[in-house]
Motif scaffolding. Structure first.
Motif, PDB file in Angstrom:
ATOM      1  N   UNK A   5      27.983 -29.553 -29.388  1.00 56.03           N
ATOM      2  CA  UNK A   5      26.853 -28.969 -28.678  1.00 56.03           C
ATOM      3  C   UNK A   5      27.325 -28.572 -27.297  1.00 56.03           C
ATOM      4  N   UNK A   6      26.588 -27.655 -26.685  1.00 52.79           N
ATOM      5  CA  UNK A   6      26.904 -27.240 -25.319  1.00 52.79           C
ATOM      6  C   UNK A   6      25.690 -27.524 -24.450  1.00 52.79           C
ATOM      7  N   UNK A   7      25.972 -28.114 -23.300  1.00 52.43           N
ATOM      8  CA  UNK A   7      24.911 -28.400 -22.347  1.00 52.43           C
ATOM      9  C   UNK A   7      24.509 -27.114 -21.627  1.00 52.43           C
ATOM     10  N   UNK A  10      23.175 -26.099 -15.735  1.00 51.45           N
ATOM     11  CA  UNK A  10      22.656 -27.066 -14.763  1.00 51.45           C
ATOM     12  C   UNK A  10      23.125 -28.478 -15.109  1.00 51.45           C
ATOM     13  N   UNK A  11      23.074 -28.836 -16.391  1.00 53.80           N
ATOM     14  CA  UNK A  11      23.551 -30.155 -16.815  1.00 53.80           C
ATOM     15  C   UNK A  11      25.045 -30.297 -16.530  1.00 53.80           C
ATOM     16  N   UNK A  12      25.809 -29.255 -16.768  1.00 54.80           N
ATOM     17  CA  UNK A  12      27.242 -29.286 -16.471  1.00 54.80           C
ATOM     18  C   UNK A  12      27.464 -29.533 -14.986  1.00 54.80           C
ATOM     19  N   UNK A  13      26.735 -28.814 -14.149  1.00 55.32           N
ATOM     20  CA  UNK A  13      26.886 -28.974 -12.698  1.00 55.32           C
ATOM     21  C   UNK A  13      26.610 -30.421 -12.291  1.00 55.32           C
ATOM     22  N   UNK A  14      25.523 -30.995 -12.806  1.00 59.38           N
ATOM     23  CA  UNK A  14      25.161 -32.371 -12.452  1.00 59.38           C
ATOM     24  C   UNK A  14      26.212 -33.353 -12.968  1.00 59.38           C
ATOM     25  N   UNK A  15      26.627 -33.198 -14.220  1.00 62.84           N
ATOM     26  CA  UNK A  15      27.618 -34.118 -14.787  1.00 62.84           C
ATOM     27  C   UNK A  15      28.938 -34.079 -14.018  1.00 62.84           C
ATOM     28  N   UNK A  16      29.399 -32.896 -13.673  1.00 62.81           N
ATOM     29  CA  UNK A  16      30.671 -32.792 -12.947  1.00 62.81           C
ATOM     30  C   UNK A  16      30.542 -33.328 -11.526  1.00 62.81           C
ATOM     31  N   UNK A  17      29.397 -33.087 -10.898  1.00 59.81           N
ATOM     32  CA  UNK A  17      29.157 -33.646  -9.568  1.00 59.81           C
ATOM     33  C   UNK A  17      29.144 -35.177  -9.626  1.00 59.81           C
ATOM     34  N   UNK A  18      28.449 -35.721 -10.615  1.00 59.84           N
ATOM     35  CA  UNK A  18      28.361 -37.177 -10.739  1.00 59.84           C
ATOM     36  C   UNK A  18      29.700 -37.791 -11.142  1.00 59.84           C
ATOM     37  N   UNK A  53      27.143 -24.537 -20.584  1.00 64.09           N
ATOM     38  CA  UNK A  53      27.749 -25.668 -19.900  1.00 64.09           C
ATOM     39  C   UNK A  53      28.892 -26.301 -20.662  1.00 64.09           C
ATOM     40  N   UNK A  54      29.011 -27.619 -20.498  1.00 63.38           N
ATOM     41  CA  UNK A  54      30.073 -28.384 -21.152  1.00 63.38           C
ATOM     42  C   UNK A  54      29.871 -28.448 -22.657  1.00 63.38           C
ATOM     43  N   UNK A  55      30.965 -28.431 -23.386  1.00 67.64           N
ATOM     44  CA  UNK A  55      30.899 -28.608 -24.832  1.00 67.64           C
ATOM     45  C   UNK A  55      31.313 -30.033 -25.166  1.00 67.64           C
ATOM     46  N   UNK A  56      30.496 -30.686 -25.993  1.00 67.27           N
ATOM     47  CA  UNK A  56      30.774 -32.045 -26.451  1.00 67.27           C
ATOM     48  C   UNK A  56      30.894 -32.061 -27.963  1.00 67.27           C
ATOM     49  N   UNK A  57      31.960 -32.646 -28.452  1.00 66.13           N
ATOM     50  CA  UNK A  57      32.048 -32.946 -29.870  1.00 66.13           C
ATOM     51  C   UNK A  57      31.243 -34.219 -30.122  1.00 66.13           C
ATOM     52  N   UNK A  58      30.651 -34.306 -31.270  1.00 65.54           N
ATOM     53  CA  UNK A  58      29.777 -35.428 -31.596  1.00 65.54           C
ATOM     54  C   UNK A  58      30.482 -36.772 -31.422  1.00 65.54           C
ATOM     55  N   UNK A  59      31.702 -36.893 -31.936  1.00 70.71           N
ATOM     56  CA  UNK A  59      32.396 -38.183 -31.865  1.00 70.71           C
ATOM     57  C   UNK A  59      32.789 -38.562 -30.430  1.00 70.71           C
ATOM     58  N   UNK A  60      32.933 -37.577 -29.553  1.00 64.58           N
ATOM     59  CA  UNK A  60      33.227 -37.863 -28.143  1.00 64.58           C
ATOM     60  C   UNK A  60      31.946 -38.251 -27.410  1.00 64.58           C
ATOM     61  N   UNK A  61      30.864 -37.547 -27.686  1.00 62.50           N
ATOM     62  CA  UNK A  61      29.613 -37.795 -26.971  1.00 62.50           C
ATOM     63  C   UNK A  61      28.985 -39.133 -27.352  1.00 62.50           C
TER      64      UNK A  61
END
Length: 128
Positions: A5-7, A10-18, A53-61
């Motif tokens: 899935x891809x965020x 805005x979610x990417x910005x927040x995740x990378x900032x955090x 935004x960011x792409x997450x594979x299911x097993x990583x997320x």
């Protein structure tokens, strides 16, 4: 069945900032975010978030907790979910809402130490 899935951007910005602030990887922050979203009494709303935004594979997320996340979401909805509904639809909805909640928790805490203490003391209680 989709395994990624891809965020939103805005979610990417927040995740990378955090990530820069806390030194916690986006997949771990995302697990916290999904948990915070699941703890909310209101149902997650259908979403129209972009996928820039960011792409997450299911097993990583979701990692080894994939079955747990699916069970918690199913319990919250009081219905059995197919894999196609669960991932990416409901995971993304909870992720997007939860990321914003997580960011608000950080801003409320004011610093990393307080943020981590607040997360560790968060009461996920009976509203799941």
């Amino acid at each position: 069945m989709r395994f990624s899935l891809k965020t939103s951007d805005e979610a990417q910005r927040i995740l990378l900032e955090m990530k820069d602030i806390t030194n916690i990887t986006p997949n771990i922050l995302s697990r916290y975010a999904i948990s915070l979203s699941l703890a909310q009494p209101e149902p997650v709303s259908k979403f129209n978030y972009n996928t820039r935004g960011l792409e997450f594979n299911r097993h990583i997320l979701t990692g080894k907790y994939d079955v747990v996340f699916k069970a918690l979401i199913s319990h919250k909805l009081q219905k059995e979910l197919t894999d196609e509904e669960y991932y990416p639809d409901y995971i993304k909805a909870h992720l997007e809402r939860g990321i914003r909640l997580l960011h608000a928790e950080y801003k409320y805490a004011g610093n990393v130490e307080n943020f981590l203490v607040n997360l560790s003391n968060y009461k996920f209680g009976g509203n799941m």
